[in-house]
Design a protein around this motif. Structure first.
Motif, short mmCIF file in Angstrom:
data_model
loop_
_atom_site.label_atom_id
_atom_site.label_comp_id
_atom_site.label_asym_id
_atom_site.label_seq_id
_atom_site.Cartn_x
_atom_site.Cartn_y
_atom_site.Cartn_z
N SER A 3 1.06 -1.18 -0.02
CA SER A 3 0.07 0.05 0.15
C SER A 3 0.87 1.17 -0.19
CB SER A 3 -0.98 -0.02 1.15
OG SER A 3 -0.06 0.05 2.41
N THR A 4 0.36 2.41 0.23
CA THR A 4 1.07 3.57 0.29
C THR A 4 0.40 4.23 1.49
OG1 THR A 4 -0.77 4.79 -1.07
CG2 THR A 4 1.40 3.54 -2.25
N PHE A 5 1.23 5.43 1.79
CA PHE A 5 0.82 6.46 2.84
C PHE A 5 1.68 7.74 2.28
CE2 PHE A 5 4.90 4.81 4.55
CZ PHE A 5 5.57 6.13 5.14
N ALA A 13 5.88 4.02 -0.68
CA ALA A 13 5.47 2.87 -0.99
C ALA A 13 5.67 1.97 0.48
CB ALA A 13 6.20 2.12 -1.85
N CYS A 14 4.79 1.07 0.69
CA CYS A 14 4.81 0.48 2.07
C CYS A 14 4.25 -0.84 1.92
CB CYS A 14 4.27 1.26 3.22
SG CYS A 14 2.61 1.36 3.28
N HIS A 15 4.70 -1.84 2.86
CA HIS A 15 4.03 -3.19 3.08
C HIS A 15 3.70 -3.49 4.45
CE1 HIS A 15 3.69 -7.54 1.95
NE2 HIS A 15 4.29 -7.54 3.27
N PHE A 49 12.89 -6.95 2.58
CA PHE A 49 12.24 -6.69 3.86
C PHE A 49 10.63 -6.99 3.94
CE2 PHE A 49 15.52 -3.07 5.04
CZ PHE A 49 16.68 -4.06 5.10
N PRO A 50 9.73 -6.98 2.84
CA PRO A 50 8.42 -7.45 3.07
C PRO A 50 8.41 -8.90 3.49
CG PRO A 50 8.76 -6.15 1.20
CD PRO A 50 10.25 -6.20 1.75
N THR A 66 7.19 -2.25 6.62
CA THR A 66 8.40 -1.92 6.05
C THR A 66 8.00 -0.86 5.05
OG1 THR A 66 10.54 -2.42 5.37
CG2 THR A 66 8.58 -3.68 4.42
N PHE A 67 8.75 0.04 4.50
CA PHE A 67 8.35 0.86 3.57
C PHE A 67 9.79 1.54 3.01
CE2 PHE A 67 9.64 3.42 7.22
CZ PHE A 67 10.38 4.64 6.90
N ASN A 68 9.67 2.36 1.81
CA ASN A 68 10.80 3.01 0.95
C ASN A 68 10.71 4.49 1.63
OD1 ASN A 68 10.25 0.90 -1.41
ND2 ASN A 68 12.23 0.84 -0.55
#
Length: 258
Positions: A3-5, A13-15, A49-50, A66-68
């Motif tokens: 998903s995203t935030f 981008a995140c997981h 990392f995901p 985890t996220f970028n």
């Protein structure tokens, strides 16, 4: 779940990792990647990392993430130390929104670990820190900011040619954030530092500085290990065991002295 935030108007981008059954009470977990070395690394920052966070969610029964950071993977924006600090603060808020954890445990590799210390020191939502090959400072970047700026542009961590508006202000951030002072401030909350004794990117002395500043942190030196501890099964086993212990201590503090 991918998903995203948003962080200061930039989409990151995140997981999110969730356990197969019910979520157990306790803190959630966020994993932070380090600064990319090359262009491919920037495009795939935190790429494995995901899977690690899915494993942690399944093993521990908690919600993980985890996220970028900005400038990495498919996240928008451009790299700066202040931006990455802001990104992690927003990541914590996002995890607290999509779940209801009793606080957050921050994990980080290299630069991500150093930023986790700086953020955790000032955020009471952070209950513990697990750091893999962290930097004790950003002084080398501060000494050669234009070299780092050019490198960041070459690998795609800075995509806007007009960024930063002020190179001097961008560079001052490398002196502003002090992981060693932050580790001292983070105490007495628990902190684990892992480091490979053959790390040719970050010296073991950085780990010792952070541990000594904290005063009661756990130090785990891995014999024969290099810089990328994420790919060392010993480090993963230590990390998952420590996370399980930290989550247990949150609700059974007497276990710390038993």
């Amino acid at each position: 779940m991918d998903s995203t935030f948003e962080s200061n108007g930039f989409e990151l981008a995140c997981h999110i990792g969730r356990p197969p059954g019910d979520v157990q009470r306790g803190p959630g977990v966020i994993m932070c990647h380090g600064f990319p070395i090359g262009q491919l690394d920037a495009e795939r920052s935190g790429g494995t990392f995901p899977q690690l966070m899915d494993r942690a969610a399944s093993t521990l029964g908690c919600v993980t993430m985890t996220f970028n950071f900005r400038g990495c993977g498919t996240s928008k924006g451009d790299f700066s130390l202040q931006a990455w600090v802001d990104d992690l603060r927003h990541a914590i808020s996002h995890l607290m929104t999509v779940s209801e954890p009793d606080g957050v445990i921050l994990l980080g590799t290299n630069t991500g670990g150093s930023i986790a210390v700086c953020v955790g020191a000032d955020d009471p939502r952070v209950t513990a820190l697990g750091l893999l090959s962290p930097r004790a400072d950003f002084d080398d970047w501060a000494q050669h900011p234009r070299r780092l700026l050019e490198h960041a542009r070459e690998i795609g961590a800075i995509r806007d040619r007009s960024f930063p508006p002020s190179v001097d202000e961008w560079a001052r951030e490398f002196r502003r954030f002090r992981p060693v002072a932050a580790a001292r401030k983070f105490a007495p909350r628990p902190m684990l530092v892992m480091h490979g004794d053959e790390d040719d990117s970050v010296p073991v002395s950085d780990a010792r500085q952070l541990v000594n500043a904290h005063g009661d942190a756990e130090l785990s030196l891995l014999t024969g290990a290099g810089h990328r501890l994420r790919h060392d099964p010993r480090a993963v086993a230590i990390l998952l065991g420590w996370l399980d212990r930290m989550r247990s201590l949150q609700h059974h503090p007497s276990a710390a002295t038993s």
